[in-house]
Design an enzyme around this catalytic site. Sequence first.
Site, PDB file in Angstrom:
ATOM      1  N   GLY A 214       0.813  -1.212   0.000  1.00 49.60           N
ATOM      2  CA  GLY A 214       0.000   0.000   0.000  1.00 49.60           C
ATOM      3  C   GLY A 214       0.843   1.258   0.000  1.00 49.60           C
ATOM      4  O   GLY A 214       2.029   1.220   0.315  1.00 49.60           O
ATOM      5  N   PRO A 216       2.399   4.998   0.901  1.00 54.84           N
ATOM      6  CA  PRO A 216       2.928   5.500   2.164  1.00 54.84           C
ATOM      7  C   PRO A 216       1.807   6.092   3.017  1.00 54.84           C
ATOM      8  O   PRO A 216       0.884   6.702   2.491  1.00 54.84           O
ATOM      9  CB  PRO A 216       3.897   6.616   1.737  1.00 54.84           C
ATOM     10  CG  PRO A 216       4.167   6.387   0.305  1.00 54.84           C
ATOM     11  CD  PRO A 216       3.022   5.625  -0.265  1.00 54.84           C
ATOM     12  N   THR A 218      -0.517   4.637   4.800  1.00 56.96           N
ATOM     13  CA  THR A 218      -1.811   3.973   4.859  1.00 56.96           C
ATOM     14  C   THR A 218      -1.956   3.087   6.095  1.00 56.96           C
ATOM     15  O   THR A 218      -2.978   2.462   6.289  1.00 56.96           O
ATOM     16  CB  THR A 218      -2.047   3.103   3.610  1.00 56.96           C
ATOM     17  OG1 THR A 218      -0.871   2.329   3.382  1.00 56.96           O
ATOM     18  CG2 THR A 218      -2.328   3.965   2.414  1.00 56.96           C
ATOM     19  N   GLY A 219      -0.906   3.028   6.899  1.00 57.58           N
ATOM     20  CA  GLY A 219      -1.024   2.293   8.148  1.00 57.58           C
ATOM     21  C   GLY A 219      -0.382   0.919   8.143  1.00 57.58           C
ATOM     22  O   GLY A 219      -0.734   0.073   8.959  1.00 57.58           O
ATOM     23  N   LYS A 220       0.574   0.711   7.265  1.00 56.29           N
ATOM     24  CA  LYS A 220       1.229  -0.602   7.224  1.00 56.29           C
ATOM     25  C   LYS A 220       2.039  -0.840   8.499  1.00 56.29           C
ATOM     26  O   LYS A 220       1.945  -1.902   9.117  1.00 56.29           O
ATOM     27  CB  LYS A 220       2.134  -0.712   5.983  1.00 56.29           C
ATOM     28  CG  LYS A 220       1.362  -0.609   4.690  1.00 56.29           C
ATOM     29  CD  LYS A 220       2.241  -0.738   3.472  1.00 56.29           C
ATOM     30  CE  LYS A 220       3.182   0.447   3.299  1.00 56.29           C
ATOM     31  NZ  LYS A 220       2.483   1.724   3.042  1.00 56.29           N
ATOM     32  N   HIS A 437     -11.304   2.528 -17.197  1.00 54.04           N
ATOM     33  CA  HIS A 437     -10.212   1.571 -17.375  1.00 54.04           C
ATOM     34  C   HIS A 437     -10.364   0.381 -16.417  1.00 54.04           C
ATOM     35  O   HIS A 437     -10.354  -0.776 -16.835  1.00 54.04           O
ATOM     36  CB  HIS A 437      -8.876   2.296 -17.143  1.00 54.04           C
ATOM     37  CG  HIS A 437      -7.660   1.444 -17.280  1.00 54.04           C
ATOM     38  ND1 HIS A 437      -6.805   1.531 -18.351  1.00 54.04           N
ATOM     39  CD2 HIS A 437      -7.148   0.478 -16.482  1.00 54.04           C
ATOM     40  CE1 HIS A 437      -5.826   0.664 -18.201  1.00 54.04           C
ATOM     41  NE2 HIS A 437      -6.011   0.001 -17.063  1.00 54.04           N
ATOM     42  N   GLU A 438     -10.553   0.685 -15.146  1.00 53.79           N
ATOM     43  CA  GLU A 438     -10.655  -0.399 -14.160  1.00 53.79           C
ATOM     44  C   GLU A 438     -11.939  -1.211 -14.360  1.00 53.79           C
ATOM     45  O   GLU A 438     -11.942  -2.420 -14.182  1.00 53.79           O
ATOM     46  CB  GLU A 438     -10.583   0.155 -12.738  1.00 53.79           C
ATOM     47  CG  GLU A 438      -9.273   0.883 -12.395  1.00 53.79           C
ATOM     48  CD  GLU A 438      -8.020   0.058 -12.665  1.00 53.79           C
ATOM     49  OE1 GLU A 438      -8.087  -1.190 -12.584  1.00 53.79           O
ATOM     50  OE2 GLU A 438      -6.978   0.669 -12.974  1.00 53.79           O
ATOM     51  N   HIS A 441     -11.283  -3.788 -16.970  1.00 52.10           N
ATOM     52  CA  HIS A 441     -10.602  -4.974 -16.416  1.00 52.10           C
ATOM     53  C   HIS A 441     -11.602  -5.865 -15.689  1.00 52.10           C
ATOM     54  O   HIS A 441     -11.623  -7.082 -15.866  1.00 52.10           O
ATOM     55  CB  HIS A 441      -9.551  -4.545 -15.383  1.00 52.10           C
ATOM     56  CG  HIS A 441      -8.282  -4.013 -15.966  1.00 52.10           C
ATOM     57  ND1 HIS A 441      -7.609  -4.618 -16.988  1.00 52.10           N
ATOM     58  CD2 HIS A 441      -7.525  -2.923 -15.629  1.00 52.10           C
ATOM     59  CE1 HIS A 441      -6.516  -3.928 -17.278  1.00 52.10           C
ATOM     60  NE2 HIS A 441      -6.443  -2.883 -16.467  1.00 52.10           N
TER      61      HIS A 441
HETATM   62  P1  ADP Z   1       2.874   3.316   6.457  1.00 50.26           P
HETATM   63  O1  ADP Z   1       3.693   2.370   7.263  1.00 50.26           O
HETATM   64  O2  ADP Z   1       1.841   2.613   5.626  1.00 50.26           O
HETATM   65  O3  ADP Z   1       3.650   4.296   5.656  1.00 50.26           O
HETATM   66  P2  ADP Z   1       2.131   4.304   9.028  1.00 50.26           P
HETATM   67  O4  ADP Z   1       1.614   3.075   9.651  1.00 50.26           O
HETATM   68  O5  ADP Z   1       3.497   4.702   9.361  1.00 50.26           O
HETATM   69  O6  ADP Z   1       1.993   4.224   7.447  1.00 50.26           O
HETATM   70  O7  ADP Z   1       1.104   5.503   9.323  1.00 50.26           O
HETATM   71  C1  ADP Z   1       1.515   6.704   9.917  1.00 50.26           C
HETATM   72  C2  ADP Z   1       0.483   7.211  10.879  1.00 50.26           C
HETATM   73  O8  ADP Z   1      -0.723   7.562  10.197  1.00 50.26           O
HETATM   74  C3  ADP Z   1       0.057   6.190  11.895  1.00 50.26           C
HETATM   75  O9  ADP Z   1       0.915   6.178  12.977  1.00 50.26           O
HETATM   76  C4  ADP Z   1      -1.344   6.642  12.257  1.00 50.26           C
HETATM   77  O10 ADP Z   1      -1.325   7.680  13.189  1.00 50.26           O
HETATM   78  C5  ADP Z   1      -1.855   7.197  10.959  1.00 50.26           C
HETATM   79  N1  ADP Z   1      -2.606   6.175  10.205  1.00 50.26           N
HETATM   80  C6  ADP Z   1      -2.262   5.676   8.995  1.00 50.26           C
HETATM   81  N2  ADP Z   1      -3.155   4.747   8.599  1.00 50.26           N
HETATM   82  C7  ADP Z   1      -4.066   4.650   9.570  1.00 50.26           C
HETATM   83  C8  ADP Z   1      -5.233   3.841   9.746  1.00 50.26           C
HETATM   84  N3  ADP Z   1      -5.636   2.956   8.811  1.00 50.26           N
HETATM   85  N4  ADP Z   1      -5.955   3.993  10.881  1.00 50.26           N
HETATM   86  C9  ADP Z   1      -5.565   4.872  11.823  1.00 50.26           C
HETATM   87  N5  ADP Z   1      -4.473   5.651  11.721  1.00 50.26           N
HETATM   88  C10 ADP Z   1      -3.727   5.557  10.609  1.00 50.26           C
HETATM   89 ZN    ZN Z   2      -4.904  -1.516 -16.236  1.00 46.51          ZN
END
Ligand code: ADP
Ligand code: ZN
Length: 654
Positions: A214, A216, A218-220, A437-438, A441
């Site tokens: 995902g 940057p 997005t909460g990975k 486009h999507e 698909h």
């Molecule tokens: P990634 O690792 O995908 O780049 P992060 O996990 O480091 O993203 O996210 C950074 C911050 O953004 C988190 O510490 C949180 O505060 C916030 N955040 C991002 N995604 C979420 C989510 N799905 N739910 C709640 N907070 C989120």
């Molecule tokens: Zn495509």
Amino acid sequence: MQKNNKNNKNDNNNFFNQNPLITFAIFSVVIILLFKTLVGENATLNSTQGNQRVQQVSYSELKNLVATKSVNKVEIGQSYIKATSADGNTYTTRIIRGDTDLVKELDKQGIEYTGFSETNWFTEMFGWLFPFLLIMGIWMFFAGRMQKNMGGGILGMGGSKKMINSEKPKTKFDDVAGVEEAKEEVQEIVDFLKYPARYVEIGAKIPKGVLLVGSPGTGKTLLAKAVAGEADVPFFSVTGSSFIEMFVGVGAARVRDLFEQAKKDAPSIIFIDEIDAIGKSRSAGAQMGGNDEREQTLNQLLAEMDGFGTDTPVIILAATNRPEILDQALLRPGRFDRQVLVDKPDYEGRIKILKVHMKDVKMDKDVDVEEVARLTAGLAGADLANIVNEAALLAGRKSQKTVKQQDLFESVERAIAGLAKKSRRINPKEKKIVAYHESGHALLAETTKGAKKVSKVSIVPRGLAALGYTLNTPEENKFMMQKHELWAEVDVLLGGRAAEEIFIGEISTGAGNDLERATDIIKSMVQTYGMSDVAGLMVLEKSRQSFLGVGGPAAREYSDKMAQDMDNFIKTSLDERYKDVLERLNEYSDAIENMVKLLYKKENISGEEVREIIINFEEENNINSKVEIIADEIAEELKQDAKMADDKEKEDEQ
Ligand code: ADP
Ligand code: ZN
């Protein structure tokens, strides 16, 4: 004293770390001074016995002293001469090579002279040590530069422990919002880490590596931490790039360290952020010789992952924004064979994330979270967290007791302005192109026999490269594909571009990657799988998968004619498939329009929703999934034929 020394060294460590240039300068100066003094001292060492004087004189003066017989003993070394007078005074001078007169003069005067070796163990050792130290200095200078951003120790080559973050996070699944599917998928890992014995006893195979995919922010990282938090296990994290910007061998050693620690503390989680920095496909780089350090680190990582069994409760989570560039070796079974999408939130998801972050902030009663969610399409969780925080700061600056809607608006505006600069937000025209486009698909995936079913269609931008995506999942875990499934995949890939052509009237660059993949599939069918008449069973391209999946492009081992035939085959096949795909899209154009409408409304639609639209359309228009029916029709015809033949035989017999 010892302790003191140690502390000093650590302090220096930090200082040197931040100032590699100064370090190097100091280092060199110290060494050179040391060298000079010691050698210089040595030069006069033998002659400063007692309190006699040592005097540096010129060569001619020394010659004079000899000619006047003012000295009675002369020692000749490799670089200097030492003359001693009767009263014990010593005169030294540098030697002049090629001058033999002095010896003649000494003979003439009858002065005793001897040769001597200037080197002793001290200078000897220094002669060796000096270049060595110099090289060390240079090495550290560069290593220091490389590590500047990473806080690694310049003098501590074993400083890897510092770069591995170890913690026991308190993060829980509730802190991660809007990524319900991803949470469900990692739930199993939490269970396994909590009760490894249960799984081991049954003999269940738990994934060792899971790739979190995902954009940057997005909460990975957050999700990975939540897995550790839920399971209450230690969390070891590193960043892929921190392995690479170093000298050969260091990265691999760090990987070893990392796994050692994690295994020692098992059950545990290893989190590798930006794994693409290590795991970039080796062919994708295509630089001559490649990047040795990266390759070594990658190989070490693969070896470590293969090195422990599924009964060791260590799970490796890795994050990437670009899974497509990863080396295939990383994605093999037993490694990162599972991918979990942690993507930008849709409308509902944004509401949930905003709520999570508003929990700890005093919000005004009139704040409309839904309105904020509507305004923030395309933003990631991190952006949303930021918006809430900015709004709180604004409110604080205005001495308000609570955060008002106006603060949120201002903060959203700022965030979007910031992002517009980075051009990450999708403009309306692009949104339209991406939606069609999507949908193209998705439609092909659902109406082509053998194609993977759609699980999700999204027009939430995923970064600069991918503006939208259609996620297909095979029905079961599949390790091979049949010929008709490969052709089906080609159709699905062409569906995106064909939809642009029909519904937009013009083609964009968005289909470039699709076409590349479609071409590759057909090429492999010819070259590798013996699935065409062009080469028959002849394999044109050897499988490149050696031990670690490493291998360069093989030399071509077939004729020019064969190459020509293959190119023709690929081109004709693509043209043919494309014509079919256009036809199907034209036929289903109303279904496409419905999908696009729903995509506009929800940004993400599920596979079920796609199927519902298609089924409704087919019922209204009295058609059945076309490709399937062809197969059924043929089967029916064959049955009829067989029956007729049977009947005829019976008739004949009578
Ligand atoms: P990634 O690792 O995908 O780049 P992060 O996990 O480091 O993203 O996210 C950074 C911050 O953004 C988190 O510490 C949180 O505060 C916030 N955040 C991002 N995604 C979420 C989510 N799905 N739910 C709640 N907070 C989120
Ligand atoms: Zn495509």
